[in-house]
Design an enzyme around this catalytic site. Structure first.
Site, PDB file in Angstrom:
ATOM      1  N   ASP A 211      -3.547   7.116  10.302  1.00 33.80           N
ATOM      2  CA  ASP A 211      -3.433   5.708  10.693  1.00 33.80           C
ATOM      3  C   ASP A 211      -2.053   5.373  11.259  1.00 33.80           C
ATOM      4  O   ASP A 211      -1.829   4.280  11.772  1.00 33.80           O
ATOM      5  CB  ASP A 211      -3.781   4.772   9.529  1.00 33.80           C
ATOM      6  CG  ASP A 211      -2.835   4.888   8.334  1.00 33.80           C
ATOM      7  OD1 ASP A 211      -1.769   5.543   8.426  1.00 33.80           O
ATOM      8  OD2 ASP A 211      -3.158   4.300   7.280  1.00 33.80           O
TER       9      ASP A 211
ATOM     10  N   SER B 165       0.797  -1.220   0.000  1.00 32.89           N
ATOM     11  CA  SER B 165       0.000   0.000   0.000  1.00 32.89           C
ATOM     12  C   SER B 165       0.832   1.273   0.000  1.00 32.89           C
ATOM     13  O   SER B 165       0.365   2.319  -0.460  1.00 32.89           O
ATOM     14  CB  SER B 165      -0.949   0.007   1.204  1.00 32.89           C
ATOM     15  OG  SER B 165      -0.222  -0.196   2.404  1.00 32.89           O
TER      16      SER B 165
ATOM     17  N   HIS C  14       0.692   4.964   6.781  1.00 29.99           N
ATOM     18  CA  HIS C  14       0.843   5.311   5.366  1.00 29.99           C
ATOM     19  C   HIS C  14       1.282   6.762   5.179  1.00 29.99           C
ATOM     20  O   HIS C  14       0.850   7.639   5.925  1.00 29.99           O
ATOM     21  CB  HIS C  14      -0.474   5.066   4.625  1.00 29.99           C
ATOM     22  CG  HIS C  14      -0.879   3.641   4.638  1.00 29.99           C
ATOM     23  ND1 HIS C  14      -1.782   3.130   5.560  1.00 29.99           N
ATOM     24  CD2 HIS C  14      -0.472   2.597   3.869  1.00 29.99           C
ATOM     25  CE1 HIS C  14      -1.917   1.827   5.340  1.00 29.99           C
ATOM     26  NE2 HIS C  14      -1.142   1.483   4.332  1.00 29.99           N
TER      27      HIS C  14
END
Length: 196
Positions: free
Chosen positions: A170, A24, A173
């Site tokens: 989060d 990701s 990321h």
């Protein structure tokens, strides 16, 4: 027939291909299209006179096992350079470091055998995973780098971890600003592999 796309753009004929192969972080989770590090890396290469086409082959949630499964797709692209950015999801899931090491070794062995230049990008884990596990996890990247001698960034976030507004809420990321810093970090490590 739909043209192949690289970092949001059609592939340019005649340009050597640089594939960003990862999870990701590479895919650009949580950032707007065109704001992942492969997009910034394309801009950086272009502005420095390097005529590569960057292709984003990032998959959110992917582990090193997924990387092994997707190897045939990457090899079929015939890239000149591949940035390998996997392992974070293995660590976050608490998978055995030996499994991560074996999978990364498989990926780099396949790329080496195809005479593809490699940049290995490592990552670490949050402190709540425990010092012993983190130490074993971090060592995986050093071991794989020692065995294969790729260009190597032991910690992909090394240049952004103390910069405000570079990590999403989060805690994992990169933001668009963080992705731009990742592109700078990776560009510096890629330079010995590049040609004009």
């Amino acid at each position: 027939m739909v043209p192949l796309r690289a970092a949001g753009r059609p592939l340019a004929a005649g340009r050597p291909l640089l594939v960003c192969f990862g999870d990701s972080i590479t895919a650009g989770y949580g950032v707007e299209p065109g704001k992942a590090y492969p997009d910034d890396l394309q801009s950086k290469l272009d502005s420095h006179g390097y005529h590569y086409q960057v292709r984003n082959e990032g998959t959110s949630g992917a582990t090193t096992k997924d990387a092994v499964s997707k190897l045939s797709v990457i090899l079929a692209l015939h890239p000149e350079i591949v940035i390998v950015e996997f392992g974070g999801n293995d660590g976050l899931r608490g998978l055995p470091p030996d499994q991560t090491r074996k999978n990364l070794d498989t990926v780099l062995t396949a790329l080496d055998s195809a005479h593809i230049k490699v940049l290995l990008a490592g990552i670490t884990l949050p402190p709540n995973y425990g010092a012993d596990y983190i130490k074993q996890f971090d060592q995986v990247f050093r071991d794989v780098a020692a065995a294969h001698h790729p260009a190597f960034v032991p910690m992909i976030y090394k240049d952004l971890i103390k910069v405000p507004n570079t990590i999403q809420n989060d805690g994992i990321h990169p933001t668009a600003a963080g992705a731009a810093i990742l592109a700078d970090t990776l560009f510096a490590a890629l330079k010995p592999l590049l040609h004009k």
